[in-house]
Scaffold this active site. Structure first.
Site, PDB file in Angstrom:
ATOM      1  N   TYR A 121       3.068  41.841   3.129  1.00 31.59           N
ATOM      2  CA  TYR A 121       2.832  41.479   4.528  1.00 31.59           C
ATOM      3  C   TYR A 121       1.870  42.409   5.262  1.00 31.59           C
ATOM      4  CZ  TYR A 121       6.723  38.392   3.660  1.00 31.59           C
ATOM      5  OH  TYR A 121       7.518  37.419   3.127  1.00 31.59           O
ATOM      6  N   PRO A 134       6.626  31.342   8.058  1.00 26.63           N
ATOM      7  CA  PRO A 134       7.285  30.064   7.760  1.00 26.63           C
ATOM      8  C   PRO A 134       7.946  29.490   9.002  1.00 26.63           C
ATOM      9  CG  PRO A 134       8.646  31.878   7.013  1.00 26.63           C
ATOM     10  CD  PRO A 134       7.423  32.492   7.618  1.00 26.63           C
ATOM     11  N   HIS A 360       7.426  36.835   9.128  1.00 26.43           N
ATOM     12  CA  HIS A 360       8.160  36.932   7.872  1.00 26.43           C
ATOM     13  C   HIS A 360       8.464  38.358   7.400  1.00 26.43           C
ATOM     14  CE1 HIS A 360       9.816  35.274   4.352  1.00 26.43           C
ATOM     15  NE2 HIS A 360       8.886  34.418   4.021  1.00 26.43           N
ATOM     16  N   SER A 476      15.785  36.168  -4.791  1.00 24.54           N
ATOM     17  CA  SER A 476      16.402  37.169  -3.927  1.00 24.54           C
ATOM     18  C   SER A 476      16.919  38.353  -4.744  1.00 24.54           C
ATOM     19  CB  SER A 476      17.561  36.511  -3.186  1.00 24.54           C
ATOM     20  OG  SER A 476      18.296  37.500  -2.528  1.00 24.54           O
ATOM     21  N   SER A 576       9.322  28.019  -3.194  1.00 21.00           N
ATOM     22  CA  SER A 576      10.527  28.692  -2.726  1.00 21.00           C
ATOM     23  C   SER A 576      11.617  27.678  -2.443  1.00 21.00           C
ATOM     24  CB  SER A 576      10.168  29.426  -1.442  1.00 21.00           C
ATOM     25  OG  SER A 576      11.186  30.284  -1.115  1.00 21.00           O
ATOM     26  N   GLN A 577      12.811  28.043  -2.863  1.00 21.12           N
ATOM     27  CA  GLN A 577      13.944  27.180  -2.507  1.00 21.12           C
ATOM     28  C   GLN A 577      14.526  27.686  -1.188  1.00 21.12           C
ATOM     29  OE1 GLN A 577      18.542  26.339  -3.603  1.00 21.12           O
ATOM     30  NE2 GLN A 577      17.260  26.521  -5.407  1.00 21.12           N
TER      31      GLN A 577
HETATM   32  N1  COA Z   1      25.040  23.172 -15.144  1.00 18.90           N
HETATM   33  C1  COA Z   1      25.664  22.756 -14.033  1.00 18.90           C
HETATM   34  N2  COA Z   1      25.493  23.340 -12.813  1.00 18.90           N
HETATM   35  C2  COA Z   1      24.641  24.376 -12.743  1.00 18.90           C
HETATM   36  C3  COA Z   1      23.953  24.848 -13.873  1.00 18.90           C
HETATM   37  C4  COA Z   1      24.189  24.190 -15.124  1.00 18.90           C
HETATM   38  N3  COA Z   1      23.579  24.579 -16.233  1.00 18.90           N
HETATM   39  N4  COA Z   1      23.190  25.889 -13.494  1.00 18.90           N
HETATM   40  C5  COA Z   1      23.377  26.062 -12.174  1.00 18.90           C
HETATM   41  N5  COA Z   1      24.274  25.167 -11.722  1.00 18.90           N
HETATM   42  C6  COA Z   1      24.805  25.035 -10.359  1.00 18.90           C
HETATM   43  C7  COA Z   1      25.117  26.389  -9.739  1.00 18.90           C
HETATM   44  O1  COA Z   1      26.383  26.834 -10.066  1.00 18.90           O
HETATM   45  C8  COA Z   1      24.985  26.094  -8.272  1.00 18.90           C
HETATM   46  O2  COA Z   1      26.136  25.444  -7.818  1.00 18.90           O
HETATM   47  P1  COA Z   1      26.524  25.362  -6.235  1.00 18.90           P
HETATM   48  O3  COA Z   1      25.552  24.419  -5.599  1.00 18.90           O
HETATM   49  O4  COA Z   1      27.879  24.834  -6.264  1.00 18.90           O
HETATM   50  O5  COA Z   1      26.409  26.759  -5.724  1.00 18.90           O
HETATM   51  C9  COA Z   1      23.864  25.102  -8.219  1.00 18.90           C
HETATM   52  O6  COA Z   1      23.813  24.505  -9.514  1.00 18.90           O
HETATM   53  C10 COA Z   1      22.546  25.728  -7.882  1.00 18.90           C
HETATM   54  O7  COA Z   1      22.201  26.684  -8.861  1.00 18.90           O
HETATM   55  P2  COA Z   1      20.698  26.855  -9.333  1.00 18.90           P
HETATM   56  O8  COA Z   1      19.968  25.592  -9.142  1.00 18.90           O
HETATM   57  O9  COA Z   1      20.673  27.436 -10.696  1.00 18.90           O
HETATM   58  O10 COA Z   1      20.036  27.816  -8.301  1.00 18.90           O
HETATM   59  P3  COA Z   1      20.565  29.008  -7.459  1.00 18.90           P
HETATM   60  O11 COA Z   1      21.363  28.496  -6.327  1.00 18.90           O
HETATM   61  O12 COA Z   1      21.174  30.031  -8.326  1.00 18.90           O
HETATM   62  O13 COA Z   1      19.184  29.521  -6.874  1.00 18.90           O
HETATM   63  C11 COA Z   1      17.301  30.944  -6.744  1.00 18.90           C
HETATM   64  C12 COA Z   1      18.213  30.148  -7.682  1.00 18.90           C
HETATM   65  C13 COA Z   1      16.265  31.659  -7.557  1.00 18.90           C
HETATM   66  C14 COA Z   1      16.621  29.985  -5.784  1.00 18.90           C
HETATM   67  C15 COA Z   1      18.197  31.936  -5.956  1.00 18.90           C
HETATM   68  O14 COA Z   1      18.792  32.863  -6.838  1.00 18.90           O
HETATM   69  C16 COA Z   1      17.420  32.739  -4.970  1.00 18.90           C
HETATM   70  O15 COA Z   1      16.924  33.808  -5.269  1.00 18.90           O
HETATM   71  N6  COA Z   1      17.311  32.242  -3.726  1.00 18.90           N
HETATM   72  C17 COA Z   1      16.564  32.892  -2.691  1.00 18.90           C
HETATM   73  C18 COA Z   1      15.235  32.235  -2.568  1.00 18.90           C
HETATM   74  C19 COA Z   1      14.529  32.754  -1.339  1.00 18.90           C
HETATM   75  O16 COA Z   1      14.480  33.925  -1.105  1.00 18.90           O
HETATM   76  N7  COA Z   1      14.004  31.816  -0.556  1.00 18.90           N
HETATM   77  C20 COA Z   1      13.403  32.139   0.695  1.00 18.90           C
HETATM   78  C21 COA Z   1      12.079  32.762   0.543  1.00 18.90           C
HETATM   79  S1  COA Z   1      11.388  33.057   2.113  1.00 18.90           S
END
Ligand code: COA
Length: 720
Positions: A121, A134, A360, A476, A576-577
């Site tokens: 940044y 954002p 941000h 994250s 990004s999610q």
């Molecule tokens: N089978 C069935 N379910 C599964 C699975 C599998 N093989 N793998 C994952 N899942 C489930 C998880 O348990 C989770 O369940 P929930 O919705 O009940 O919590 C769900 O699916 C989502 O998991 P997944 O898709 O693997 O992603 P995550 O939630 O772990 O997210 C990241 C991954 C990288 C996005 C997250 O760790 C992260 O870092 N987020 C921050 C992003 C960020 O900073 N964004 C803003 C930027 S400004």
């Protein structure tokens, strides 16, 4: 580091004028630490969280080569391999830098924090709108009369004050990780910067400064922007705050004051939309006048901005709302009704286009979502309290901030306006709600929804452009002290093999093989995700090695001058999610001129995609990208379904449609915010927001044993 608040006596300089934030920063350097410099830390832990680990040099360099090989020509890769071998030679530069980083890891709470903040940044000279800030787009509101938007704003400010009370009393519950490796506590530091920090522009580097919450109650104010004018609205004094009724009265006064054309001042906020170096220069011109210094000081110390926007005149839909939130529609609309340095700017448009624009550097989108969800839920759960209740009526009436503008400022304003206009014309935005299926379908395939969507994004890019590109996905690292994010490099070789098979049109690869490739791409993506969230990814490490070489005044190591390094950091796909439990979505711009910004919000039965690119690039087109994405998601679903049938012949054929969310589902319409047909006046002031039902949020039982085992192995020090 947090900056303590000065008492008002401290704020007045020997010249008898109020000091601006930067002046105070200079005067009280001992007392006013800045946020972009971490306090040196001993071994004591912050909030009981572990320190960010430092990966082994060998692991990072091996992974770097693996990530880059298929993104480079053979010649480029051979050169890179050679450069990397030299860097890691025993007794060489790599080992020296790694040992220095190890010292930093031992002495600081987070060895990468300062490097990361500057690189991500504060060193970036690009204008904040579109390029950096954002936005969250709220569900469109349907205000019937001008007073309705002011009621909405008063209610929102009330929510902000309520939330601020939670922050001040440190009552926010500690977040816990969800999804992969769920359950660990997360660093909460970012929350405490939401309403206290400010990004001060600098000629070469900006500074992130913040006020520390003090024991002594201090008066608090917000800034209301209306018709490009800025007004101070005092909201808290002696721990008592303005109630919603009085907030509304003050907002009405502000709207009337802003209407008075004779008193209108130039749209100074436009200057904050300029490049950072340009804004730093204009700011120093403004600072020559004490009137301007006072005004700047009030803005820099406010809790947040509330921007009361005029109707844009555009037909509102998800895409136009995202655009308006990102750049305000330029100078002819609400582009000057902003102050981009301030982390939280709530926008309330007369036409119902509402949301938040966020600076941000102080926090990540996830923290922003938590805060805005609190506010929207507060507004639904707490009906507008417009009855007269005890309030601090002795608070002064709102006042307009004054500006003295020499001719130089008018020129700078014209130039800033031109540049913003160019941004408005340049932004190619497409927000798409994909209703065919959502994360529940993906989970049923026993796949990670995030990894699946990332592979779909790779497929979309490959379909449009016929090649893979460096991709950024934020991961994250809040599991660690002062953790922000690292990068998941989603353009894996496994994803490339899959997208090639899906697009080459050759019948040579059958569905079973394609399915295997998809699974292998998802496994690779999931493994990388776990590496990243456990602090073992490569981008922060490489940045640390580069940063420490610079700090030691060494000549830039060859590995960082190599073409591959440049290519690896040109994030043509920046993804990004940003999930929400309230019907709203996040959007941001691309980070390179020929790139895409792709933000997604997975819901149980649909996924919201917000895709941005620049019209000036002949290589990109957001609509084409979205079309390819939709096609890819449909192809991937069909592949999963077909392979399921072939592996389980007893499956009824119609389950192909049952597994997905089609428009024949009688409930599908409920997923789209509906325009209320019969609203009473009171209801109009409530936000029209959809919350997820308990059914939608139901967590499905999962079989993730192998993943958890791998994560454990990773945590124990080994990479899988
Ligand atoms: N089978 C069935 N379910 C599964 C699975 C599998 N093989 N793998 C994952 N899942 C489930 C998880 O348990 C989770 O369940 P929930 O919705 O009940 O919590 C769900 O699916 C989502 O998991 P997944 O898709 O693997 O992603 P995550 O939630 O772990 O997210 C990241 C991954 C990288 C996005 C997250 O760790 C992260 O870092 N987020 C921050 C992003 C960020 O900073 N964004 C803003 C930027 S400004």
């Amino acid at each position: 580091m947090i900056r303590p608040k000065c008492s008002s006596a401290q704020r007045v300089s020997s010249r008898g004028v109020q000091l601006s934030l930067s002046e105070r920063l200079l005067l009280c350097t001992a007392n006013m630490p800045v946020l972009d410099q971490e306090p040196s830390k001993g071994s004591g832990s912050r909030d009981g969280l572990p320190k960010l680990p430092l990966p082994a040099l060998k692991d990072t360099l091996d992974m770097y080569l693996r990530c880059m090989k298929h993104l480079l020509t053979e010649e480029q890769f051979n050169k890179t391999q050679h450069v990397v071998e030299q860097f890691r030679a025993p007794g060489g530069v790599g080992e020296l830098l790694q040992s220095k980083l190890m010292e930093k890891r031992d002495n600081k709470a987070n060895w990468v924090y300062d490097y990361w903040l500057n690189d991500m940044y504060l060193n970036n000279r690009l204008a904040l709108p579109v390029n950096s800030s954002p936005v969250m787009v709220f569900p469109q509101q349907h205000f019937k009369a001008p007073i309705d938007s002011l009621r909405f704003a008063a209610h929102l400010i009330s929510g902000v004050l309520e939330y601020k009370t939670l922050l001040d009393s440190r009552s926010l519950p500690v977040d816990c990780a969800r999804g992969q490796l769920a359950g660990t506590p997360l660093c909460m530091e970012q929350y405490y910067r939401l309403f206290t920090s400010y990004r001060l522009p600098g000629p070469e580097r900006d500074t992130l400064v913040a006020q520390e919450s003090s024991v002594m109650p201090e008066p608090e104010h917000i800034i209301v922007a209306c018709k490009n004018q800025f007004f101070v609205l005092d909201v808290v004094i002696n721990f008592r705050r303005l109630n919603e009724r009085d907030l509304l009265t003050h907002l009405e006064k502000i709207a009337r004051m802003a209407d008075s054309e004779e008193e209108r001042l130039p749209p100074i906020g436009l200057l904050t939309s300029d490049g950072r170096t340009e804004w730093a220069e204009s700011r120093s011109v403004l600072m020559r006048e004490s009137t301007n210094r006072d005004s700047l000081d009030m803005i820099e110390r406010c809790l947040c901005l509330v921007c009361l926007d005029d109707a844009s005149g555009l037909e509102l839909n998800d895409t136009t709302q995202a655009m308006l939130m990102l750049h305000g529609g330029g100078v002819a609309k609400n582009g000057g009704n902003r102050w981009y340095d301030k982390p939280m700017q709530f926008v309330v448009g007369a036409d119902g286009c509402c949301g938040v624009v966020c600076e941000h550097s102080a926090f990540e989108g996830i923290v922003l979502v938590q805060c805005t969800e609190y506010l929207l839920k507060y507004m639904i759960g707490s009906p507008s309290k417009l009855v007269r209740a005890a309030s601090v009526s002795e608070l002064p009436a709102p006042r307009r901030l004054r500006w003295k503008c020499p001719p130089e400022i008018h020129k700078l304003l014209a130039s800033a306006a031109d540049k913003l206009q160019r941004q408005v014309k340049n932004l190619d935005m497409n927000v798409h709600k994909f209703y065919d299926y959502g994360k529940e379908f993906i989970k049923k395939q026993k796949m990670s929804p995030d990894a699946y969507i990332q592979v779909a994004l790779q497929l979309a890019y490959y379909r449009c452009h016929g090649r893979p590109v460096s991709t950024y996905e934020s991961a994250s690292i809040r599991r660690f002290q002062r953790g922000r994010v690292d990068n998941i490099r989603s353009a894996t070789p496994e994803a490339l093999a899959f997208v090639k098979a899906m697009t080459d049109g050759k019948p040579s690869t059958n569905d079973t093989e394609k399915m295997e490739m998809l699974q292998s791409a998802i496994t690779a993506q999931t493994k990388y995700t776990i590496l990243a969230i456990t602090g073992m990814a490569i981008d922060n490490h490489l940045l640390g090695l580069r940063g420490i070489a610079h700090e030691l005044k060494m000549e830039k190591p060859e590995i960082f001058k190599d073409e591959a390094h440049l290519i690896s950091n040109q994030f043509i796909l920046s993804t990004s999610q940003v999930p929400t439990t309230v019907e709203m979505f996040c959007s941001y711009g691309p980070v390179v001129p020929n790139g895409y910004g792709a933000c997604y919000n997975p819901q149980s039965d649909h996924i919201i995609f917000s895709v941005s690119s620049f019209h000036e690039s002949s290589q990109t087109c957001s609509t084409e990208f979205v079309n390819s994405l939709v096609q890819g998601l449909q192809d991937m679903r069909d592949l999963c379904n077909k392979c399921k049938f072939s592996s389980d012949p007893k499956q009824p054929r119609q389950s192909q449609t049952l597994e997905t969310h089609t428009q024949t589902d009688p409930n599908w319409q409920n997923k789209t915010p509906q325009r209320p047909t019969d609203m009473t006046k009171n209801q109009q002031t409530l936000p029209q927001v959809l919350l997820k039902t308990p059914d939608q949020t139901k967590v499905e039982a999962q079989t993730q044993t192998s993943l958890q085992e791998e994560a454990q192995a990773l945590k124990n020090g080994g990479k899988s």
